[in-house]
Design a protein around this motif. Structure first.
Motif, PDB file in Angstrom:
ATOM      1  N   ASN A 179      12.290 -26.371 -15.324  1.00  0.00           N
ATOM      2  CA  ASN A 179      10.991 -25.689 -15.330  1.00  0.00           C
ATOM      3  C   ASN A 179      10.406 -25.637 -16.725  1.00  0.00           C
ATOM      4  O   ASN A 179       9.193 -25.806 -16.921  1.00  0.00           O
ATOM      5  N   ARG A 237       9.129 -29.056 -17.671  1.00  0.00           N
ATOM      6  CA  ARG A 237       7.895 -29.327 -16.951  1.00  0.00           C
ATOM      7  C   ARG A 237       6.727 -28.577 -17.598  1.00  0.00           C
ATOM      8  O   ARG A 237       5.615 -29.112 -17.731  1.00  0.00           O
ATOM      9  N   LEU A 238       6.988 -27.341 -18.011  1.00  0.00           N
ATOM     10  CA  LEU A 238       5.945 -26.553 -18.669  1.00  0.00           C
ATOM     11  C   LEU A 238       5.532 -27.193 -19.981  1.00  0.00           C
ATOM     12  O   LEU A 238       4.333 -27.285 -20.293  1.00  0.00           O
ATOM     13  N   GLN A 252       5.702 -30.327 -20.746  1.00  0.00           N
ATOM     14  CA  GLN A 252       4.922 -31.517 -20.423  1.00  0.00           C
ATOM     15  C   GLN A 252       3.489 -31.154 -20.065  1.00  0.00           C
ATOM     16  O   GLN A 252       2.537 -31.818 -20.495  1.00  0.00           O
ATOM     17  N   ILE A 253       3.321 -30.095 -19.281  1.00  0.00           N
ATOM     18  CA  ILE A 253       1.974 -29.659 -18.889  1.00  0.00           C
ATOM     19  C   ILE A 253       1.170 -29.247 -20.115  1.00  0.00           C
ATOM     20  O   ILE A 253      -0.001 -29.627 -20.275  1.00  0.00           O
ATOM     21  N   LEU A 254       1.808 -28.480 -21.008  1.00  0.00           N
ATOM     22  CA  LEU A 254       1.114 -28.030 -22.218  1.00  0.00           C
ATOM     23  C   LEU A 254       0.767 -29.207 -23.123  1.00  0.00           C
ATOM     24  O   LEU A 254      -0.303 -29.238 -23.736  1.00  0.00           O
ATOM     25  N   ILE A 288       0.227 -32.339 -22.167  1.00  0.00           N
ATOM     26  CA  ILE A 288      -0.889 -33.052 -21.538  1.00  0.00           C
ATOM     27  C   ILE A 288      -2.197 -32.305 -21.786  1.00  0.00           C
ATOM     28  O   ILE A 288      -3.225 -32.896 -22.119  1.00  0.00           O
ATOM     29  N   SER A 289      -2.156 -30.963 -21.644  1.00  0.00           N
ATOM     30  CA  SER A 289      -3.366 -30.161 -21.873  1.00  0.00           C
ATOM     31  C   SER A 289      -3.837 -30.296 -23.314  1.00  0.00           C
ATOM     32  O   SER A 289      -5.038 -30.387 -23.578  1.00  0.00           O
TER      33      SER A 289
END
Length: 231
Positions: free
Chosen positions: A77, A80-81, A83-85, A87-88
């Motif tokens: 998790n 994944r977080l 990676q999301i940050l 990308i953002s």
């Protein structure tokens, strides 16, 4: 803006489990007593946890395996977080780069459907920054007299200018050391000086084709920039 994410390890709530043996001798575990056949309820056993019936060594092994699995899920998790940050962050940087004017772009202000451009005039050791209305219908660049009051202009020449309505007015012609708009500069530049009277406006004169005509350009209304052709 601060975004706070919570990553908690999986920790199931304490619940009661029921063990019973059916008529064929098969052992079952259920979490709801209503799931136990009526005829076998007399032989059921109740446990606080699902594995209470197991030997201590087996319970400890299962608990260790569950803890390892929970840690793995938490790391997954977390990754994944991240990676999301990431990308953002990249999307935001790309967006800002797209909005940010490049070296061949000049930002302008759009007001009442008028393109207002920052322009600098140099005279001697002094430079004055003005805001002019981009006007492709004006053959010459014109400045309101109050915009250049601090320059103490010398050698003004009398001139006459034709207005958009066809009238002719008396003006003065001033010679500046340079005019600069964005990356473009013209040395020894002449502009008309107007004694402007009337209601206040959002600009201090007109940027005409004597400047604009020398530098091919386009107007990006969405991004509010002048896009100059590569030099």
């Amino acid at each position: 803006m601060v975004i706070v994410f919570g990553l908690a390890a999986f920790n199931p709530a304490v619940a009661e489990f029921y063990r019973y043996t059916d008529e064929s001798g098969q052992v079952h575990f259920v979490d709801d007593v209503s799931k136990i056949p009526q005829q076998t309820q007399g032989g059921m056993k109740t446990y606080r946890e699902r594995y209470d019936h197991l030997p201590a060594a087996d319970r400890e092994r299962i608990q260790r395996e569950q803890a390892i699995a929970n840690e793995a899920r938490a790391r997954e998790n977390q990754e994944r977080l991240i990676q999301i940050l990431e990308i953002s962050r990249k999307e935001r940087e790309a967006y800002l780069a797209k909005k940010r004017p490049s070296g061949d772009e000049t930002p302008f202000t759009l007001k009442n459907n008028q393109v207002l451009v920052p322009v600098t005039f140099g005279y001697g050791r002094t430079a004055v920054e003005t805001v002019l209305l981009l006007d492709t219908g004006a053959s010459v660049t014109a400045l309101h007299s109050r915009a250049v009051q601090g320059l103490n202009l010398q050698g003004l020449r009398k001139a006459r200018a034709r207005t958009a309505g066809g009238g002719v007015i008396d003006t003065r012609l001033a010679r500046f050391d340079y005019i600069q708009v964005g990356p473009h500069r013209i040395a020894d530049f002449s502009a008309v000086i107007l004694d402007f009277e009337g209601a206040a406006v959002d600009h201090q004169g007109l940027l005409g084709m004597d400047f604009l005509g020398r530098f091919p350009h386009g107007i990006d209304m969405a991004r509010q920039v002048i896009q100059w052709a590569p030099r």
